[in-house]
Design an enzyme around this catalytic site. Sequence first.
Site, PDB file in Angstrom:
ATOM      1  N   ASP A  48       0.839  -1.191   0.000  1.00 20.39           N
ATOM      2  CA  ASP A  48       0.000   0.000   0.000  1.00 20.39           C
ATOM      3  C   ASP A  48       0.878   1.246   0.000  1.00 20.39           C
ATOM      4  O   ASP A  48       1.527   1.552   0.988  1.00 20.39           O
ATOM      5  CB  ASP A  48      -0.891   0.018   1.255  1.00 20.39           C
ATOM      6  CG  ASP A  48      -1.801   1.227   1.265  1.00 20.39           C
ATOM      7  OD1 ASP A  48      -2.871   1.154   0.632  1.00 20.39           O
ATOM      8  OD2 ASP A  48      -1.440   2.260   1.860  1.00 20.39           O
ATOM      9  N   TYR A  53       3.125   9.661  -0.558  1.00 25.15           N
ATOM     10  CA  TYR A  53       4.210   9.094   0.250  1.00 25.15           C
ATOM     11  C   TYR A  53       5.583   9.324  -0.393  1.00 25.15           C
ATOM     12  O   TYR A  53       6.610   9.035   0.229  1.00 25.15           O
ATOM     13  CB  TYR A  53       4.008   7.582   0.489  1.00 25.15           C
ATOM     14  CG  TYR A  53       2.705   7.194   1.157  1.00 25.15           C
ATOM     15  CD1 TYR A  53       1.870   8.140   1.735  1.00 25.15           C
ATOM     16  CD2 TYR A  53       2.304   5.864   1.216  1.00 25.15           C
ATOM     17  CE1 TYR A  53       0.669   7.780   2.332  1.00 25.15           C
ATOM     18  CE2 TYR A  53       1.106   5.492   1.817  1.00 25.15           C
ATOM     19  CZ  TYR A  53       0.286   6.459   2.367  1.00 25.15           C
ATOM     20  OH  TYR A  53      -0.891   6.097   2.952  1.00 25.15           O
ATOM     21  N   LYS A  78      -2.707   5.785  -4.523  1.00 26.59           N
ATOM     22  CA  LYS A  78      -3.830   6.698  -4.263  1.00 26.59           C
ATOM     23  C   LYS A  78      -3.615   8.029  -4.975  1.00 26.59           C
ATOM     24  O   LYS A  78      -2.470   8.486  -5.079  1.00 26.59           O
ATOM     25  CB  LYS A  78      -3.956   6.952  -2.745  1.00 26.59           C
ATOM     26  CG  LYS A  78      -3.851   5.687  -1.898  1.00 26.59           C
ATOM     27  CD  LYS A  78      -4.020   5.933  -0.421  1.00 26.59           C
ATOM     28  CE  LYS A  78      -3.682   4.678   0.375  1.00 26.59           C
ATOM     29  NZ  LYS A  78      -2.242   4.569   0.745  1.00 26.59           N
ATOM     30  N   HIS A 111      -7.596   9.373  -2.130  1.00 27.45           N
ATOM     31  CA  HIS A 111      -6.936   9.378  -0.819  1.00 27.45           C
ATOM     32  C   HIS A 111      -7.795  10.027   0.269  1.00 27.45           C
ATOM     33  O   HIS A 111      -7.891   9.499   1.383  1.00 27.45           O
ATOM     34  CB  HIS A 111      -5.585  10.094  -0.950  1.00 27.45           C
ATOM     35  CG  HIS A 111      -4.558   9.657   0.029  1.00 27.45           C
ATOM     36  ND1 HIS A 111      -3.218   9.616  -0.256  1.00 27.45           N
ATOM     37  CD2 HIS A 111      -4.654   9.239   1.311  1.00 27.45           C
ATOM     38  CE1 HIS A 111      -2.547   9.188   0.804  1.00 27.45           C
ATOM     39  NE2 HIS A 111      -3.402   8.957   1.769  1.00 27.45           N
TER      40      HIS A 111
HETATM   41  P1  NAD Z   1       0.734   1.554  11.935  1.00 28.57           P
HETATM   42  O1  NAD Z   1      -0.453   1.575  12.806  1.00 28.57           O
HETATM   43  O2  NAD Z   1       0.928   0.461  10.954  1.00 28.57           O
HETATM   44  O3  NAD Z   1       1.993   1.676  12.910  1.00 28.57           O
HETATM   45  C1  NAD Z   1       3.290   1.662  12.401  1.00 28.57           C
HETATM   46  C2  NAD Z   1       4.272   1.891  13.550  1.00 28.57           C
HETATM   47  O4  NAD Z   1       4.051   0.948  14.584  1.00 28.57           O
HETATM   48  C3  NAD Z   1       5.703   1.679  13.091  1.00 28.57           C
HETATM   49  O5  NAD Z   1       6.261   2.874  12.602  1.00 28.57           O
HETATM   50  C4  NAD Z   1       6.393   1.207  14.364  1.00 28.57           C
HETATM   51  O6  NAD Z   1       6.737   2.324  15.130  1.00 28.57           O
HETATM   52  C5  NAD Z   1       5.290   0.449  15.062  1.00 28.57           C
HETATM   53  N1  NAD Z   1       5.327  -1.011  14.835  1.00 28.57           N
HETATM   54  C6  NAD Z   1       5.014  -1.692  13.697  1.00 28.57           C
HETATM   55  N2  NAD Z   1       5.085  -3.002  13.894  1.00 28.57           N
HETATM   56  C7  NAD Z   1       5.463  -3.189  15.175  1.00 28.57           C
HETATM   57  C8  NAD Z   1       5.708  -4.337  15.963  1.00 28.57           C
HETATM   58  N3  NAD Z   1       5.560  -5.555  15.468  1.00 28.57           N
HETATM   59  N4  NAD Z   1       6.095  -4.132  17.249  1.00 28.57           N
HETATM   60  C9  NAD Z   1       6.237  -2.905  17.763  1.00 28.57           C
HETATM   61  N5  NAD Z   1       6.001  -1.777  17.063  1.00 28.57           N
HETATM   62  C10 NAD Z   1       5.619  -1.920  15.772  1.00 28.57           C
HETATM   63  O7  NAD Z   1       0.796   3.009  11.237  1.00 28.57           O
HETATM   64  P2  NAD Z   1       0.760   3.656   9.814  1.00 28.57           P
HETATM   65  O8  NAD Z   1       2.026   3.511   9.087  1.00 28.57           O
HETATM   66  O9  NAD Z   1       0.258   5.049  10.043  1.00 28.57           O
HETATM   67  O10 NAD Z   1      -0.379   2.853   9.010  1.00 28.57           O
HETATM   68  C11 NAD Z   1      -0.126   1.716   8.230  1.00 28.57           C
HETATM   69  C12 NAD Z   1      -0.311   2.011   6.756  1.00 28.57           C
HETATM   70  O11 NAD Z   1      -1.622   2.522   6.505  1.00 28.57           O
HETATM   71  C13 NAD Z   1       0.593   3.124   6.223  1.00 28.57           C
HETATM   72  O12 NAD Z   1       1.933   2.719   6.075  1.00 28.57           O
HETATM   73  C14 NAD Z   1      -0.108   3.468   4.935  1.00 28.57           C
HETATM   74  O13 NAD Z   1       0.175   2.500   3.950  1.00 28.57           O
HETATM   75  C15 NAD Z   1      -1.569   3.387   5.379  1.00 28.57           C
HETATM   76  N6  NAD Z   1      -2.109   4.706   5.761  1.00 28.57           N
HETATM   77  C16 NAD Z   1      -3.088   5.244   4.984  1.00 28.57           C
HETATM   78  C17 NAD Z   1      -3.635   6.491   5.282  1.00 28.57           C
HETATM   79  C18 NAD Z   1      -4.720   7.041   4.432  1.00 28.57           C
HETATM   80  O14 NAD Z   1      -5.077   8.220   4.599  1.00 28.57           O
HETATM   81  N7  NAD Z   1      -5.279   6.281   3.523  1.00 28.57           N
HETATM   82  C19 NAD Z   1      -3.176   7.209   6.411  1.00 28.57           C
HETATM   83  C20 NAD Z   1      -2.170   6.625   7.200  1.00 28.57           C
HETATM   84  C21 NAD Z   1      -1.651   5.387   6.876  1.00 28.57           C
END
Ligand code: NAD
Length: 275
Positions: A48, A53, A78, A111
């Site tokens: 994704d 990004y 997106k 998005h």
């Molecule tokens: P997430 O909830 O996936 O959290 C990621 C963070 O959690 C990492 O940076 C790390 O600090 C921690 N983490 C991950 N795995 C872990 C583990 N196993 N143990 C301990 N800590 C851990 O947050 P995100 O990146 O905001 O969301 C995931 C994905 O969703 C994004 O990368 C993106 O692709 C998507 N996203 C989309 C939108 C949108 O507006 N459509 C907005 C935000 C994110």
Amino acid sequence: MKHVQDTTTLYNGVKMPWLGFGVFKVKDGEEVVEAVKTAIQAGYRSIDTAKAYNNETGVAQGIRESGIAREDLFITTKVWNGDQGYESTLAAFEASMERLELEYMDLYLIHWPVKGKYKDTWRALEKLHKEGRIRAIGVSNFQIHHLEDLMTEATIKPAVNQVELHPLLIQTELREYCSKHQIQIEAWSPLGQGHLLEHPLLQDIAAKYSKSPAQVILRWDLQNGIVTIPKSVTPQRIRENADLYDFELTTEEVERISQLNENKRFGSDPDNFNF
Ligand code: NAD
């Protein structure tokens, strides 16, 4: 679901993996290249990304270097807010395809629901879908009222709605609405950007299964029929987040996790954003 590559079937018949790899805030260049390669090696088949990004080029390089066949992957990107509108979306799509080195896109999302723009944007997505350039089209950050408004003019309904969703924001009404309309819900920030992992309930359940709190949350997603796309750049965590298939939460545990809900957002409010 029993395996990292298991899929949900979207209403148009396209198969989408339940687990994907999110790359928000992963730097273009070596960081994203290595993360994507590690994820594919760990079994993820869905990635994704988004124009916003700024890492589509590195995602393409990671895919290329992984050696995986294109048809084995499910790629989402997106259209960014500033590109919304009919002609500008068509142009933004071509630019993303070029950066991603793709012949077709698996899933293309609006998005954010930019007022006064998203219906024209949707017409562009419909055109690209009808031409066979995109296998499934969908939206992100759409509330029920945005979906209802979109569907007054849409000829194709969204296949996916990707929204912020985690145990502190369980989105009950939106999930029910999407389920009724066969729109697959996909969770962004499923781990609450890492803020949720110290929660005692999640830690207790994790200890019971000798798993981590992150794995418990991702399992909660899967058992609720939610596509989930955790992000990490740490190889051990990338693998951990895909290692979800040797335990199962009880119905009671799923319910107790849902009760953590506080309607709390870590990201922006789709009814009040200014970007
Ligand atoms: P997430 O909830 O996936 O959290 C990621 C963070 O959690 C990492 O940076 C790390 O600090 C921690 N983490 C991950 N795995 C872990 C583990 N196993 N143990 C301990 N800590 C851990 O947050 P995100 O990146 O905001 O969301 C995931 C994905 O969703 C994004 O990368 C993106 O692709 C998507 N996203 C989309 C939108 C949108 O507006 N459509 C907005 C935000 C994110």
